[in-house]
Design a protein around this motif. Structure first.
Motif, PDB file in Angstrom:
ATOM      1  N   ALA A  37      10.060   5.765  56.717  1.00 52.40           N
ATOM      2  CA  ALA A  37      10.234   7.202  56.924  1.00 52.40           C
ATOM      3  C   ALA A  37      11.461   7.483  57.788  1.00 52.40           C
ATOM      4  O   ALA A  37      12.235   8.407  57.519  1.00 52.40           O
ATOM      5  N   ALA A  38      11.649   6.663  58.829  1.00 54.50           N
ATOM      6  CA  ALA A  38      12.822   6.848  59.695  1.00 54.50           C
ATOM      7  C   ALA A  38      14.118   6.572  58.944  1.00 54.50           C
ATOM      8  O   ALA A  38      15.106   7.320  59.077  1.00 54.50           O
ATOM      9  N   ALA A  39      14.125   5.517  58.122  1.00 53.58           N
ATOM     10  CA  ALA A  39      15.335   5.182  57.369  1.00 53.58           C
ATOM     11  C   ALA A  39      15.671   6.271  56.358  1.00 53.58           C
ATOM     12  O   ALA A  39      16.842   6.649  56.193  1.00 53.58           O
ATOM     13  N   GLY A  40      14.665   6.796  55.689  1.00 52.61           N
ATOM     14  CA  GLY A  40      14.909   7.861  54.719  1.00 52.61           C
ATOM     15  C   GLY A  40      15.369   9.150  55.358  1.00 52.61           C
ATOM     16  O   GLY A  40      16.144   9.915  54.759  1.00 52.61           O
ATOM     17  N   TRP A  41      14.903   9.406  56.576  1.00 54.46           N
ATOM     18  CA  TRP A  41      15.284  10.640  57.272  1.00 54.46           C
ATOM     19  C   TRP A  41      16.694  10.535  57.861  1.00 54.46           C
ATOM     20  O   TRP A  41      17.489  11.461  57.768  1.00 54.46           O
ATOM     21  N   LEU A  42      17.011   9.371  58.461  1.00 58.63           N
ATOM     22  CA  LEU A  42      18.308   9.204  59.113  1.00 58.63           C
ATOM     23  C   LEU A  42      19.429   8.919  58.110  1.00 58.63           C
ATOM     24  O   LEU A  42      20.551   9.399  58.270  1.00 58.63           O
ATOM     25  N   TRP A  43      19.120   8.123  57.081  1.00 58.16           N
ATOM     26  CA  TRP A  43      20.131   7.766  56.077  1.00 58.16           C
ATOM     27  C   TRP A  43      19.560   8.038  54.690  1.00 58.16           C
ATOM     28  O   TRP A  43      19.104   7.116  54.000  1.00 58.16           O
ATOM     29  N   PRO A  44      19.555   9.299  54.260  1.00 57.55           N
ATOM     30  CA  PRO A  44      18.906   9.663  52.982  1.00 57.55           C
ATOM     31  C   PRO A  44      19.423   8.890  51.779  1.00 57.55           C
ATOM     32  O   PRO A  44      18.632   8.426  50.951  1.00 57.55           O
ATOM     33  N   SER A  45      20.742   8.748  51.653  1.00 55.80           N
ATOM     34  CA  SER A  45      21.278   8.050  50.489  1.00 55.80           C
ATOM     35  C   SER A  45      20.874   6.580  50.489  1.00 55.80           C
ATOM     36  O   SER A  45      20.543   5.999  49.440  1.00 55.80           O
ATOM     37  N   PHE A  46      20.872   5.959  51.659  1.00 53.26           N
ATOM     38  CA  PHE A  46      20.444   4.567  51.763  1.00 53.26           C
ATOM     39  C   PHE A  46      18.957   4.436  51.451  1.00 53.26           C
ATOM     40  O   PHE A  46      18.530   3.507  50.745  1.00 53.26           O
ATOM     41  N   GLY A  47      18.154   5.368  51.968  1.00 55.10           N
ATOM     42  CA  GLY A  47      16.721   5.325  51.704  1.00 55.10           C
ATOM     43  C   GLY A  47      16.394   5.493  50.232  1.00 55.10           C
ATOM     44  O   GLY A  47      15.496   4.824  49.700  1.00 55.10           O
ATOM     45  N   ALA A  48      17.139   6.374  49.548  1.00 53.38           N
ATOM     46  CA  ALA A  48      16.883   6.593  48.120  1.00 53.38           C
ATOM     47  C   ALA A  48      17.175   5.346  47.301  1.00 53.38           C
ATOM     48  O   ALA A  48      16.600   5.157  46.225  1.00 53.38           O
ATOM     49  N   GLU A  49      18.043   4.480  47.792  1.00 51.33           N
ATOM     50  CA  GLU A  49      18.387   3.268  47.058  1.00 51.33           C
ATOM     51  C   GLU A  49      17.392   2.133  47.284  1.00 51.33           C
ATOM     52  O   GLU A  49      17.512   1.071  46.668  1.00 51.33           O
ATOM     53  N   LEU A  50      16.403   2.344  48.165  1.00 48.85           N
ATOM     54  CA  LEU A  50      15.427   1.296  48.449  1.00 48.85           C
ATOM     55  C   LEU A  50      14.222   1.344  47.533  1.00 48.85           C
ATOM     56  O   LEU A  50      13.259   0.597  47.733  1.00 48.85           O
ATOM     57  N   LYS A  51      14.251   2.204  46.546  1.00 50.87           N
ATOM     58  CA  LYS A  51      13.123   2.338  45.622  1.00 50.87           C
ATOM     59  C   LYS A  51      12.739   1.019  44.952  1.00 50.87           C
ATOM     60  O   LYS A  51      11.531   0.755  44.754  1.00 50.87           O
ATOM     61  N   PRO A  52      13.688   0.147  44.562  1.00 52.09           N
ATOM     62  CA  PRO A  52      13.291  -1.119  43.924  1.00 52.09           C
ATOM     63  C   PRO A  52      12.368  -1.988  44.773  1.00 52.09           C
ATOM     64  O   PRO A  52      11.604  -2.782  44.225  1.00 52.09           O
ATOM     65  N   LEU A  53      12.428  -1.865  46.103  1.00 54.22           N
ATOM     66  CA  LEU A  53      11.522  -2.656  46.944  1.00 54.22           C
ATOM     67  C   LEU A  53      10.073  -2.290  46.671  1.00 54.22           C
ATOM     68  O   LEU A  53       9.212  -3.162  46.502  1.00 54.22           O
ATOM     69  N   GLY A  54       9.789  -0.988  46.640  1.00 55.55           N
ATOM     70  CA  GLY A  54       8.423  -0.553  46.353  1.00 55.55           C
ATOM     71  C   GLY A  54       8.026  -0.821  44.917  1.00 55.55           C
ATOM     72  O   GLY A  54       6.901  -1.272  44.643  1.00 55.55           O
ATOM     73  N   ASP A  55       8.933  -0.549  43.981  1.00 52.73           N
ATOM     74  CA  ASP A  55       8.625  -0.779  42.569  1.00 52.73           C
ATOM     75  C   ASP A  55       8.369  -2.259  42.290  1.00 52.73           C
ATOM     76  O   ASP A  55       7.481  -2.608  41.498  1.00 52.73           O
ATOM     77  N   GLY A  56       9.139  -3.123  42.936  1.00 53.66           N
ATOM     78  CA  GLY A  56       8.957  -4.553  42.720  1.00 53.66           C
ATOM     79  C   GLY A  56       7.613  -5.036  43.230  1.00 53.66           C
ATOM     80  O   GLY A  56       6.935  -5.841  42.561  1.00 53.66           O
ATOM     81  N   PHE A  57       7.211  -4.552  44.405  1.00 50.27           N
ATOM     82  CA  PHE A  57       5.906  -4.955  44.942  1.00 50.27           C
ATOM     83  C   PHE A  57       4.771  -4.475  44.038  1.00 50.27           C
ATOM     84  O   PHE A  57       3.839  -5.229  43.732  1.00 50.27           O
ATOM     85  N   ILE A  58       4.844  -3.216  43.584  1.00 50.66           N
ATOM     86  CA  ILE A  58       3.802  -2.684  42.709  1.00 50.66           C
ATOM     87  C   ILE A  58       3.762  -3.471  41.401  1.00 50.66           C
ATOM     88  O   ILE A  58       2.679  -3.766  40.868  1.00 50.66           O
ATOM     89  N   ALA A  59       4.927  -3.838  40.880  1.00 53.01           N
ATOM     90  CA  ALA A  59       4.966  -4.600  39.634  1.00 53.01           C
ATOM     91  C   ALA A  59       4.336  -5.981  39.811  1.00 53.01           C
ATOM     92  O   ALA A  59       3.638  -6.476  38.914  1.00 53.01           O
ATOM     93  N   LEU A  60       4.558  -6.618  40.968  1.00 54.53           N
ATOM     94  CA  LEU A  60       3.961  -7.927  41.214  1.00 54.53           C
ATOM     95  C   LEU A  60       2.440  -7.853  41.225  1.00 54.53           C
ATOM     96  O   LEU A  60       1.751  -8.718  40.661  1.00 54.53           O
TER      97      LEU A  60
END
Length: 498
Positions: A37-60
């Motif tokens: 939440a802090a990363a997405g709030w402070l660096w929105p563009s960087f946070g938006a690019e972290l979606k593959p981390l969550g998608d990869g875990f859910i896929a596993l």
């Protein structure tokens, strides 16, 4: 200066305690959620690019769901004593699902009519467009007959390679009945499936170590991509929905637990790790295997868990039920459409069908709402654009409510079927028998796999023996010394054979 040479009056936390806290999965997930939440709030563009981390875990985790359900259900049915009990369990579960889903929808309908979060927005319907909505929201949706037929997979193997839960459940039940009817011929395969199940849960334990990373990536994407500013405009809808979901969990599900002799808050503490994973990933799918293991550990029989919990992921989405009524009426209020009580009840009847089959994944509730609006003429589908930006913030509440609801449903059905060790369940929820992802042999009794009602519900939790049993060495000495020595030791003579 060493830690022992610290200045007088300085309080230092024991390193061992900090390490133990950081080793707990729920603490790691909480840190991941807050950091995301802090990363997405402070660096929105960087946070938006972290979606593959969550998608990869859910896929596993998703790749493990079908084989875990198959092994659990097949082994449970194949080793049970009464095959007809499966139909009884399924019927009780479906009746429970329909009743609780209807209650959830009615509560959402009452709240949205009282609070009226959409009143005063005065949105012009001519300014709305379906452009920007996901394709699933605008395409035609399958009928109820098509939904039932979709439960039947093309082949026996294709059910295990797809992403739908219901076909896996159908194949697992049929295969379990087949092994049960095969008798001695199927015992070897049944034991092999049980061993495969243990291997799968070992893999699940390894994958769950990545849960904090997945929660971090998903939360960073949510805040970075959608931003907190969208919440300001529709705060009343989001806030009222979260409070309604909380009311349903504490009051309705709490009452169900009380009726069945258990308490809700200890159960919530028991599954706190799973709830934090759901909060971080905005999906209830990643915790399905762990929820099955934990409910078995809490004293529910394996067949009841294997049938009720996976079926609940399609038929008992309480959070989605609340979202459907509140979301549809909110859109009508925002557009200035006055829905009569008859129209709202007709929408509720449609929602009882459209809410079924929605998997516990991110965005499934939004697609179910689109299916509802396309089935009734009262509110245009284009109105979904009003809440598309905030749907992600309500997805967490939907998933959390549904996970708790399915866990409570499984315990309730197990209790009604006589397949719940109540004393063990209370001890587990109190923390007296802690859950471990890979318990050592002998630390806890194996969960029951038969569906015969228990006639003895006395405590089954390691009763203390009245006298210390003889060790193997002592018995050998007694055999060598003969009956006289055994009698001198205060024990019955040890008979010899041959």
């Amino acid at each position: 200066m060493s830690r022992n040479d610290a200045a007088p009056g300085t309080v230092t936390a024991p390193p061992g305690r900090i390490r133990r806290l950081l080793s707990l999965l729920y603490v790691q997930c909480l840190i991941g959620v807050l950091a995301g939440a802090a990363a997405g709030w402070l660096w929105p563009s960087f946070g938006a690019e972290l979606k593959p981390l969550g998608d990869g875990f859910i896929a596993l985790v998703r790749m493990m769901i079908a084989p875990v359900i198959f092994c659990t259900v097949v082994h449970g049915i194949a080793s049970m004593g009464n095959a007809r009990a499966v139909g009884r369990v399924s019927l009780k579960a479906l009746i429970y699902f329909e009743v609780l889903t209807t209650v959830a929808m009615v509560i959402g309908l009452v709240v949205v009519n009282v609070v009226q979060p959409g009143s005063g927005l005065h949105v012009d319907p001519s300014t709305l467009s379906t452009k920007g909505l996901p394709p699933e929201a605008t395409e035609s949706h399958e009928s109820f007959a098509a939904f039932v037929l979709a439960m039947i997979p093309d082949t026996l193997i294709s059910a295990l390679t797809g992403h739908e839960i219901l076909p896996v459940l159908v194949v697992s039940v049929l295969f379990g009945f087949g092994l049960n009817a095969a008798g001695q011929s199927g015992q070897g395969l049944t034991q092999g499936i049980e061993k495969l199940s243990k291997v799968l849960f070992t893999l699940i334990r390894w994958i769950m170590r990545l849960a904090p990373i997945g929660a971090f990536g998903s939360m960073a994407f949510t805040i970075g991509n959608y931003g907190l500013d969208t919440l300001r405009h529709l705060f009343l809808l989001v806030g009222s929905f979260w409070l309604t979901a909380l009311f349903f969990v504490l009051v309705v599900l709490g009452t169900v637990m009380r009726v069945n002799g258990l308490r809700l808050l200890p159960f919530l503490r028991y599954i706190k790790e799973e709830l934090l994973i759901v909060l971080g990933t905005s999906s209830s799918e990643p915790v399905l295997p762990r929820m099955m293991a934990k409910l078995e550990h809490a004293g529910a029989s394996k067949p009841v868990v294997g049938i009720t919990l996976p079926a609940g992921y399609s038929f008992n989405l309480d959070g989605t039920a609340i979202y459907l009524t509140m979301g549809s009426v909110f859109l009508a209020q925002a557009l200035g459409i006055d829905l009569s009580l008859t129209q709202q009840l007709s929408m509720l009847a449609v929602m009882l069908l459209t809410s079924k089959g929605a998997a516990g994944v991110t965005g499934s509730g939004f697609i179910a709402l689109a299916a509802t609006l396309s089935a009734v003429p009262h509110v245009p589908v284009a109105a979904l654009a009003l809440i598309f930006g905030i749907d992600r913030f309500m997805s967490e509440a939907r998933a959390l409510t549904s996970v708790v609801g399915n866990g409570v449903a499984t315990l309730a059905v197990a209790k009604w079927e006589g397949q719940l060790d109540e004393e063990r369940a209370r001890a587990v929820l109190k923390g007296e028998i802690p859950y471990t992802s890979a318990p050592e042999a002998g630390h806890a009794p194996e969960p029951r796999t038969d569906l015969r009602p228990r006639t003895d519900l006395r405590p089954q939790i390691h009763p203390q023996p009245q006298a210390e049993p003889a060790s193997g060495a002592e018995l050998e000495n007694a055999e060598e010394a003969g009956p006289k020595a055994a009698a001198g030791s205060g024990r019955d003579p040890v008979p010899t054979v041959g």
